[in-house]
Each structure stands twice: as structure tokens, then as C-alpha cells.
Write an enzyme that holds these catalytic residues in place. Structure first.
Site, PDB file in Angstrom:
ATOM      1  N   ARG A 309       0.835  -1.206   0.000  1.00 25.61           N
ATOM      2  CA  ARG A 309       0.000   0.000   0.000  1.00 25.61           C
ATOM      3  C   ARG A 309       0.873   1.261   0.000  1.00 25.61           C
ATOM      4  O   ARG A 309       0.568   2.242  -0.675  1.00 25.61           O
ATOM      5  CB  ARG A 309      -0.925  -0.029   1.217  1.00 25.61           C
ATOM      6  CG  ARG A 309      -1.875   1.146   1.270  1.00 25.61           C
ATOM      7  CD  ARG A 309      -3.048   0.896   2.196  1.00 25.61           C
ATOM      8  NE  ARG A 309      -3.957   2.025   2.208  1.00 25.61           N
ATOM      9  CZ  ARG A 309      -4.172   2.787   3.289  1.00 25.61           C
ATOM     10  NH1 ARG A 309      -3.577   2.517   4.439  1.00 25.61           N
ATOM     11  NH2 ARG A 309      -5.001   3.812   3.209  1.00 25.61           N
ATOM     12  N   HIS A 313       0.634   4.239  -2.704  1.00 21.89           N
ATOM     13  CA  HIS A 313       0.402   5.640  -2.333  1.00 21.89           C
ATOM     14  C   HIS A 313       1.576   6.530  -2.737  1.00 21.89           C
ATOM     15  O   HIS A 313       1.407   7.714  -2.973  1.00 21.89           O
ATOM     16  CB  HIS A 313       0.118   5.747  -0.832  1.00 21.89           C
ATOM     17  CG  HIS A 313      -1.287   5.359  -0.492  1.00 21.89           C
ATOM     18  ND1 HIS A 313      -2.033   5.969   0.498  1.00 21.89           N
ATOM     19  CD2 HIS A 313      -2.104   4.427  -1.031  1.00 21.89           C
ATOM     20  CE1 HIS A 313      -3.240   5.410   0.560  1.00 21.89           C
ATOM     21  NE2 HIS A 313      -3.301   4.468  -0.357  1.00 21.89           N
ATOM     22  N   ASP A 314       2.764   5.961  -2.823  1.00 24.96           N
ATOM     23  CA  ASP A 314       3.899   6.745  -3.325  1.00 24.96           C
ATOM     24  C   ASP A 314       3.687   7.039  -4.808  1.00 24.96           C
ATOM     25  O   ASP A 314       3.770   8.181  -5.247  1.00 24.96           O
ATOM     26  CB  ASP A 314       5.203   5.967  -3.112  1.00 24.96           C
ATOM     27  CG  ASP A 314       6.412   6.748  -3.609  1.00 24.96           C
ATOM     28  OD1 ASP A 314       6.354   8.003  -3.550  1.00 24.96           O
ATOM     29  OD2 ASP A 314       7.399   6.132  -4.043  1.00 24.96           O
ATOM     30  N   GLY A 319       4.325  10.512  -8.837  1.00 22.87           N
ATOM     31  CA  GLY A 319       5.100   9.375  -9.335  1.00 22.87           C
ATOM     32  C   GLY A 319       5.827   8.635  -8.226  1.00 22.87           C
ATOM     33  O   GLY A 319       5.863   9.084  -7.078  1.00 22.87           O
ATOM     34  N   ASN A 341      -3.308   9.048   4.231  1.00 22.14           N
ATOM     35  CA  ASN A 341      -2.028   8.394   4.516  1.00 22.14           C
ATOM     36  C   ASN A 341      -1.769   8.154   5.991  1.00 22.14           C
ATOM     37  O   ASN A 341      -0.752   7.557   6.350  1.00 22.14           O
ATOM     38  CB  ASN A 341      -0.879   9.222   3.920  1.00 22.14           C
ATOM     39  CG  ASN A 341      -0.780   9.048   2.415  1.00 22.14           C
ATOM     40  OD1 ASN A 341      -1.285   8.048   1.880  1.00 22.14           O
ATOM     41  ND2 ASN A 341      -0.166   9.996   1.738  1.00 22.14           N
ATOM     42  N   HIS A 440      -6.174  -5.954  -2.696  1.00 27.51           N
ATOM     43  CA  HIS A 440      -6.989  -6.089  -1.489  1.00 27.51           C
ATOM     44  C   HIS A 440      -7.248  -7.549  -1.123  1.00 27.51           C
ATOM     45  O   HIS A 440      -8.036  -7.833  -0.234  1.00 27.51           O
ATOM     46  CB  HIS A 440      -8.309  -5.315  -1.653  1.00 27.51           C
ATOM     47  CG  HIS A 440      -8.104  -3.830  -1.646  1.00 27.51           C
ATOM     48  ND1 HIS A 440      -9.122  -2.919  -1.813  1.00 27.51           N
ATOM     49  CD2 HIS A 440      -6.985  -3.084  -1.468  1.00 27.51           C
ATOM     50  CE1 HIS A 440      -8.631  -1.686  -1.765  1.00 27.51           C
ATOM     51  NE2 HIS A 440      -7.338  -1.760  -1.562  1.00 27.51           N
ATOM     52  N   THR A 441      -6.588  -8.457  -1.793  1.00 29.63           N
ATOM     53  CA  THR A 441      -6.612  -9.864  -1.397  1.00 29.63           C
ATOM     54  C   THR A 441      -5.877 -10.071  -0.072  1.00 29.63           C
ATOM     55  O   THR A 441      -6.017 -11.092   0.581  1.00 29.63           O
ATOM     56  CB  THR A 441      -5.971 -10.774  -2.491  1.00 29.63           C
ATOM     57  OG1 THR A 441      -5.948 -12.110  -2.022  1.00 29.63           O
ATOM     58  CG2 THR A 441      -4.547 -10.379  -2.822  1.00 29.63           C
TER      59      THR A 441
HETATM   60  C1  HEM Z   1      -8.777   1.406  -6.547  1.00 24.07           C
HETATM   61  C2  HEM Z   1      -8.569   2.306  -5.650  1.00 24.07           C
HETATM   62  C3  HEM Z   1      -8.195   1.971  -4.233  1.00 24.07           C
HETATM   63  C4  HEM Z   1      -8.811   2.414  -3.126  1.00 24.07           C
HETATM   64  C5  HEM Z   1      -9.981   3.348  -3.075  1.00 24.07           C
HETATM   65  C6  HEM Z   1      -8.153   1.819  -2.007  1.00 24.07           C
HETATM   66  C7  HEM Z   1      -8.470   2.066  -0.685  1.00 24.07           C
HETATM   67  C8  HEM Z   1      -7.948   1.393   0.400  1.00 24.07           C
HETATM   68  C9  HEM Z   1      -8.345   1.588   1.760  1.00 24.07           C
HETATM   69  C10 HEM Z   1      -9.373   2.579   2.233  1.00 24.07           C
HETATM   70  C11 HEM Z   1      -7.643   0.718   2.527  1.00 24.07           C
HETATM   71  C12 HEM Z   1      -7.740   0.519   4.043  1.00 24.07           C
HETATM   72  C13 HEM Z   1      -6.877   1.495   4.792  1.00 24.07           C
HETATM   73  C14 HEM Z   1      -7.120   1.428   6.272  1.00 24.07           C
HETATM   74  O1  HEM Z   1      -8.246   1.323   6.677  1.00 24.07           O
HETATM   75  O2  HEM Z   1      -6.130   1.452   6.995  1.00 24.07           O
HETATM   76  C15 HEM Z   1      -6.784  -0.009   1.651  1.00 24.07           C
HETATM   77  C16 HEM Z   1      -5.903  -0.970   2.058  1.00 24.07           C
HETATM   78  C17 HEM Z   1      -4.995  -1.549   1.228  1.00 24.07           C
HETATM   79  N1  HEM Z   1      -4.792  -1.258  -0.107  1.00 24.07           N
HETATM   80 FE1  HEM Z   1      -6.025  -0.181  -1.275  1.00 24.07          FE
HETATM   81  N2  HEM Z   1      -7.149   1.035  -2.446  1.00 24.07           N
HETATM   82  C18 HEM Z   1      -7.128   1.097  -3.804  1.00 24.07           C
HETATM   83  C19 HEM Z   1      -6.220   0.468  -4.635  1.00 24.07           C
HETATM   84  C20 HEM Z   1      -5.118  -0.209  -4.176  1.00 24.07           C
HETATM   85  C21 HEM Z   1      -4.010  -0.579  -4.976  1.00 24.07           C
HETATM   86  C22 HEM Z   1      -3.848  -0.217  -6.454  1.00 24.07           C
HETATM   87  C23 HEM Z   1      -3.148  -1.246  -4.180  1.00 24.07           C
HETATM   88  C24 HEM Z   1      -1.800  -1.837  -4.519  1.00 24.07           C
HETATM   89  C25 HEM Z   1      -1.434  -2.216  -5.706  1.00 24.07           C
HETATM   90  C26 HEM Z   1      -3.746  -1.319  -2.875  1.00 24.07           C
HETATM   91  C27 HEM Z   1      -3.208  -1.988  -1.791  1.00 24.07           C
HETATM   92  C28 HEM Z   1      -3.773  -2.017  -0.532  1.00 24.07           C
HETATM   93  C29 HEM Z   1      -3.304  -2.870   0.528  1.00 24.07           C
HETATM   94  C30 HEM Z   1      -2.213  -3.917   0.438  1.00 24.07           C
HETATM   95  C31 HEM Z   1      -4.076  -2.572   1.646  1.00 24.07           C
HETATM   96  C32 HEM Z   1      -3.957  -3.204   3.045  1.00 24.07           C
HETATM   97  C33 HEM Z   1      -3.015  -2.411   3.896  1.00 24.07           C
HETATM   98  C34 HEM Z   1      -2.721  -3.068   5.238  1.00 24.07           C
HETATM   99  O3  HEM Z   1      -3.416  -3.988   5.656  1.00 24.07           O
HETATM  100  O4  HEM Z   1      -1.736  -2.641   5.858  1.00 24.07           O
HETATM  101  N3  HEM Z   1      -4.921  -0.658  -2.902  1.00 24.07           N
HETATM  102  N4  HEM Z   1      -6.976   0.426   0.354  1.00 24.07           N
END
Ligand code: HEM
Length: 568
Positions: A309, A313-314, A319, A341, A440-441
Site C-alpha cells: 500500500r 500511495h507513493d 510518481g 495516509n 486487497h486480497t
Molecule cells: C482502486 C482504488 C483503491 C482504493 C480506493 C483503495 C483504498 C484502500 C483503503 C481505504 C484501505 C484501508 C486502509 C485502512 O483502513 O487502513 C486499503 C488498504 C490496502 N490497499 Fe487499497 N485502495 C485502492 C487500490 C489499491 C491498490 C492499487 C493497491 C496496490 C497495488 C492497494 C493496496 C492495498 C493494501 C495492500 C491494503 C492493506 C493495507 C494493510 O493492511 O496494511 N490498494 N486500500
């Protein structure tokens, strides 16, 4: 290769590459089009950053005047002339730059080291060159080196029977075998002009006559009567130089764009990410990142999700330049302190790796590359799969603004169109959007980022109808109210500890956690892609490609940005 080696390597490159000398080989691939430089025969090209540096200086002195194509043609000549203290060949100028660069054309036009004589001749003739040019220009192999796998079939398995190429001198073959230990060696390099690879002279032709041409394409020059005769005539350096100067001039004029055709590019687009960018400057860099990451993941199983993540976000803000790692100052609130963030984790891991990298190779490896590599290594280690390839060569940005994080990061409350626009702004496609959401898997999300879907979807105390009701009931047992901002819930229910395609299976069953996940079902194309990603093999293949594209968003390379000593 050292600086000079890079330059001379480049001269070898121009020999093969003038498929219309329009600098199209320097153009980067985009999300929708794979450029020449990413075609297999071009993956070992080096020297791109040299052209970038020269072009930057030219733009300062005479903005918009000098083409990348001329810059490359001149630099190749100047590098060879300087190193070997000879004027070499004349370079006429006035080339303009092409706008098109296609990997498929590189494959179709570049002669292969496995080609036979008539294939080589056809390739040169299609560019208006003669058999004489073919032989003379092959003499460029008097300098430089080549990878074992481009000729080791001649040593170990020439006709599929474990045999040697009979047209190769057996003593030379025995020597080559001490260098290239097997057919699968793709990394060792060997001089192309044995005994004289550091000299620009006619010894390539002398070696060739003695059956010491490295490639089949070199040896092929002896298999035709005319061509064999020309090899014989080029054994004296003075004859070779004269002929080489003339053929280089002809090669440098292939399908050039002049006058009003083409354009003068401001940036040659050469500085690009590469495989193992630190191969020469810090050979152990990638191994160090991997070793520390693995040690830390073994202690903290949440790290792969954190780092993945963090990398995302970076990349989405200015970029992939490590701007997400920079601290706020008294006068400026940095990205990491922007609301989306605040829940990022894993910063200290990057700091720890970077400290070690600085000890081994001070000032060499960027924070941006460190993060990109660590994210991949963490996921790969935890799930025991190679996952995706990380190209390197990113440099670090100097600017980090909270406002830009807010403006560029997708929100979990976004609808499909907003998400798509967000990804498209970064040069990514609807396909990338769906595939990358599959991240998100793994990992978890805070209740307050989706509990509106449970308790107050339209302001009437209702539930989101696009959420499976059993799943909603389960989520309510975890997130007790709208105001719960601390509890976290797995994003891939039932499989959050596996990196697999079950995110997409859950999604299809209306068990996507965020509105932004559910939104992927609301568009026809996107919904179809979700359907196609239900199998893990398919998902992995696509994820690897999309991650590569995400990792290239807005990167700073060449002489842009800097290498920070400390990442925060
Ligand atoms: C499509 C748009 C996306 C949205 C709106 C989104 C939003 C979010 C949100 C809200 C969380 C939970 C944060 C929290 O509650 O702490 C999350 C977690 C996460 N996201 Fe996304 N995300 C998106 C795309 C991505 C992409 C492209 C990646 C990586 C390639 C990604 C990887 C992750 C990972 C790995 C987590 C889990 C983090 C953790 O458990 O420490 N996400 N995302």
C-alpha cells in the site's frame, strides 16, 4: 561496464539500430504501447542515460534545436573516436526525431545473432545497404561484449544433439566453454573480438577467418562467396577504417526524417527504468533489500500489505519518487500527514533497509527503488512466489505536499467513474484499475471507511443494497457503530492471509469491503474483467504486468531528482 564501456556499447547499438535513424529506440513504452527499447533484442542496450545528459545540456544552450537522433549519431562517433584516438567516421546532421516506437518493429527489423547469411543480407538490403556494408559494419564487433545465451547453442547443442558448431574453432570453443558453463547462462558476458576487444581494429576479420566469430551471424559471413571475399579484404586496419567510415555514413542516413518531417523532441525519453539498474554501481543492492525485508516479514506478517500500500500511495502522488516517505516541516505539511495516509505503515522498514544500503554503497540507491523492491520482496517471501518484476533506476523527488495526496489518491467512497479518471490520470487503464484492486486480497481496512454501507447508506439508517446481507451482518458484529474508527477488518474475507484471486470471487458475491471495490461491478467492461480474474494464475499474470506499469508512473530517472541519504 564503466562509462567508456557504456559508450562503446552504444556504438555497437547504433550499428544494429538504425531502423530509420530517428531516435525511436530511445522512446519509452506507455501504458498502451510497448516501445522498441522493450523488445527482447533491445533489453541489453545500455548508454541511454548518456544521451539524456547530453540532451539536457543541449536544451539549456539551444532549446528545441538539436534532435535526439543527431545527438545519438554524434555521441556514438565521438565516444569511439575519443577512446581510440582516431577521427573514425564523419557524421552528417539534420536528422529529426520520430514519434513512433513499436517493440514489434524492433523484433521484425533487427538482425538476430542466430541469422544465416541470406537473412542477414535481406535485413540489410531492406534498409538500402549492400553486402559490402553488411560485412564492413559487422566489424563493429571489434569492440564490446555479448551474453553467453546468444551463442552458447554453438557450444552445447548446435543441432539438438548436444553437439558443437563445426564452423567454430575448437580451441576457441573450449575457451568459451570455460566462460559460459551451460546453455542457461544468461548473465556472463564474453568479449566479441578475442584478444583485441579493447582495440578498434581489423582483428575482428582476422579472428573471423580463423573461425573465431562469436555469433552464428558472424560466422555466416564466411558462408557466401562475395561476403567471404570481403572479409578477406578487410584484414588490414587502414582498409577497414576507410570502409567503415563510408558504411557508417550510409547507415546513419537510413530513412532519416529531415526538413518538416518528424519533430525535435525536448526529452529523448532515454532515461528509463531498467532491470538491475545497480548491477555495476552496487551489485549487492537488490540482495540486501531482499535479505532485510525477509527478516522483517518473518517477524511481522502484516508487512507485505503495509509495504504494498505504501508503494501504491507513493506512485499515485508525483510518481514513484519516495515523496510519501518525506517528513512534514514547520512550513509544509507532507503527503504522509494527509488523511488518506495517516494509516500507512512500514516506514521504519524502508529506513532500516536504507541505512544498510548507505553503509554498503553510499549515495547510490534511491528510496523510491528501495520501496518498490521491498514491497515486491515482502509479498514474494510471504507467499513463496516470485510475483512481479521490479525495474530500477528511480530517483527521489524533493517535494511532498499533503494537498497533492488528497487530490490524487482514490477514496474508498469513490464511484466507478471517479476511480477510472483517477487511474487514467496516471496513464493506467480500466484493466489496471481492476487488476490492481486485487491487492486487497491481503490486508485490512478500518471500520469507518465502510460502515456507512452498514448503518446509513443514503442518510436513512439503511444498508448498501449492493452488499451481500450475510456479509453485512457479519461486518456489523465487528464494527459496532458508525463512530468506530479503530477496529480493522480483513478485506478479503476467508482468505486475507493468501495472495490469491479470491478477492475477485468475493467481489462477484457482493463481498467487496469498500464502495470502491463494489464499484468495479457497476461498469460493463470492468465487471467483465472481474469475471476474468477469478483464477489465481490469470490474476498473477495480470497483476505482475499492472504492477510494473504502476511502478513506472511519473518516475524520475537519469539526472532528475536526487538520491536521498535518508528517506524520511
Ligand atoms: C482502486 C482504488 C483503491 C482504493 C480506493 C483503495 C483504498 C484502500 C483503503 C481505504 C484501505 C484501508 C486502509 C485502512 O483502513 O487502513 C486499503 C488498504 C490496502 N490497499 Fe487499497 N485502495 C485502492 C487500490 C489499491 C491498490 C492499487 C493497491 C496496490 C497495488 C492497494 C493496496 C492495498 C493494501 C495492500 C491494503 C492493506 C493495507 C494493510 O493492511 O496494511 N490498494 N486500500
Amino acid at each position: 561496464m564503466g562509462a567508456i564501456g557504456v559508450l562503446t556499447g552504444y556504438s555497437g547499438e547504433i550499428r544494429k539500430k538504425c531502423d530509420g535513424c530517428d531516435a525511436s529506440v530511445l522512446i519509452r513504452s506507455t501504458a498502451n504501447s510497448k516501445a522498441e527499447k522493450d523488445a527482447p533484442p533491445n533489453l541489453s542496450l545500455e548508454g541511454f542515460e548518456v544521451i539524456d545528459e547530453i540532451k539536457t545540456e543541449l536544451e539549456k544552450k539551444c532549446a528545441g534545436k538539436v534532435s535526439c537522433a543527431d545527438t545519438l549519431a554524434l555521441a556514438a562517433r565521438d565516444a569511439v573516436s575519443f577512446q581510440f584516438r582516431k577521427p573514425m567516421w564523419e557524421v552528417l546532421t539534420g536528422r529529426r526525431d520520430g514519434k513512433v516506437s513499436r517493440a514489434s518493429e524492433a523484433l521484425a527489423n533487427l538482425p538476430s545473432p542466430f541469422s544465416n547469411f541470406s537473412t542477414l543480407l535481406r535485413s540489410f538490403k531492406s534498409k538500402g545497404l549492400t553486402v559490402h556494408d553488411l560485412v564492413v559494419l559487422s566489424g563493429a564487433h571489434t569492440i564490446g561484449d555479448s551474453h553467453c545465451n546468444l551463442f552458447s547453442n554453438r557450444l552445447y547443442n548446435f543441432t539438438g544433439k548436444g553437439d558443437q558448431d563445426p564452423s567454430l574453432d575448437p580451441t576457441y570453443a573450449a575457451f568459451l566453454k570455460t566462460k559460459c558453463r551451460s546453455l542457461s547462462d544468461t548473465t556472463t558476458k564474453v568479449d566479441m573480438d578475442p584478444g583485441s576487444a579493447k582495440k578498434f581494429d581489423a582483428s575482428y576479420f582476422v579472428n573471423l577467418k580463423h573461425k573465431k566469430g562469436l555469433f552464428q551471424s558472424d560466422a555466416a559471413l564466411l558462408t557466401d562467396r562475395t561476403s567471404n571475399k570481403i572479409v578477406g579484404e578487410l584484414q588490414k586496419s587502414s582498409d577497414f577504417f576507410r570502409a567503415f567510415a563510408q558504411s557508417m555514413k550510409r547507415m546513419g542516413a537510413i530513412e532519416v526524417l529531415t526538413g518538416k518531417s518528424g519533430e525535435i523532441r525536448k526529452k529523448c525519453g532515454a532515461g528509463d527504468l531498467r532491470k538491475n539498474f545497480y548491477r555495476n554501481s552496487c551489485p549487492s543492492a537488490e540482495a540486501i533489500v531482499k535479505k532485510i525485508t525477509q527478516r522483517l516479514v518473518a517477524r511481522n506478517p502484516g508487512l507485505p500489505a503495509d509495504l504494498l500500500r505504501l508503494h501504491f500511495h507513493d506512485c499515485f502522488v508525483r510518481g514513484c519518487d519516495a515523496s510519501v516517505l518525506i517528513r512534514s516541516t514547520a512550513n509544509s505539511k507532507a503527503e504522509k500527514d494527509a488523511p488518506p495516509n495517516l494509516s500507512l505503515e512500514g516506514f521504519e522498514v524502508i529506513d532500516e533497509i536504507k541505512t544498510e544500503l548507505e553503509k554498503r554503497c553510499a549515495g547510490t540507491i534511491s528510496c523510491a527503488d528501495t520501496l518498490a523492491l521491498a514491497a515486491r520482496d515482502a509479498v514474494s517471501f510471504q507467499f513463496q512466489k516470485p510475483m512481479w518484476e521490479v525495474l530500477t533506476g528511480r530517483r527521489d523527488g524533493k517535494v511532498s505536499l499533503a494537498s497533492e495526496a488528497l487530490a490524487n489518491l482514490p477514496s474508498p467512497f469513490s464511484n466507478f467513474l471517479t476511480l477510472l479518471r483517477n487511474f487514467q490520470k496516471k496513464g493506467l487503464t480500466v484493466h489496471d484499475l481492476v487488476v490492481l484492486s486485487g491487492a486487497h486480497t491481503i490486508g485490512d481496512g478500518h471500520c469507518n471507511l465502510f460502515s456507512n454501507r452498514l448503518y446509513n447508506f443514503t442518510g436513512k439508517g439503511d444498508q448498501d443494497p449492493s452488499l451481500d446481507s450475510t456479509y453485512a451482518a457479519f461486518l456489523k458484529t465487528k464494527c459496532r457503530s458508525l463512530s468506530d474508527t479503530t477496529t480493522k477488518v480483513d478485506m478479503d474475507p476467508g482468505s486475507a492471509n493468501n495472495f490469491d484471486a479470491s478477492y475477485f470471487v468475493n467481489l462477484k458475491h457482493k463481498k467487496g469491503l469498500f464502495q470502491s471495490d463494489a464499484a468495479l461491478l457497476t461498469d460493463r467492461t470492468s465487471n467483465k474483467i472481474v469475471g476474468e480474474l477469478q483464477k489465481s494464475t490469470e490474476f498473477f499474470k495480470e497483476f505482475a504486468q499492472s504492477m510494473k506499469r504502476m511502478g513506472a508512473i511519473g518516475v524520475l530517472t537519469g539526472y532528475s531528482g536526487e538520491i536521498r541519504k535518508k528517506c524520511d
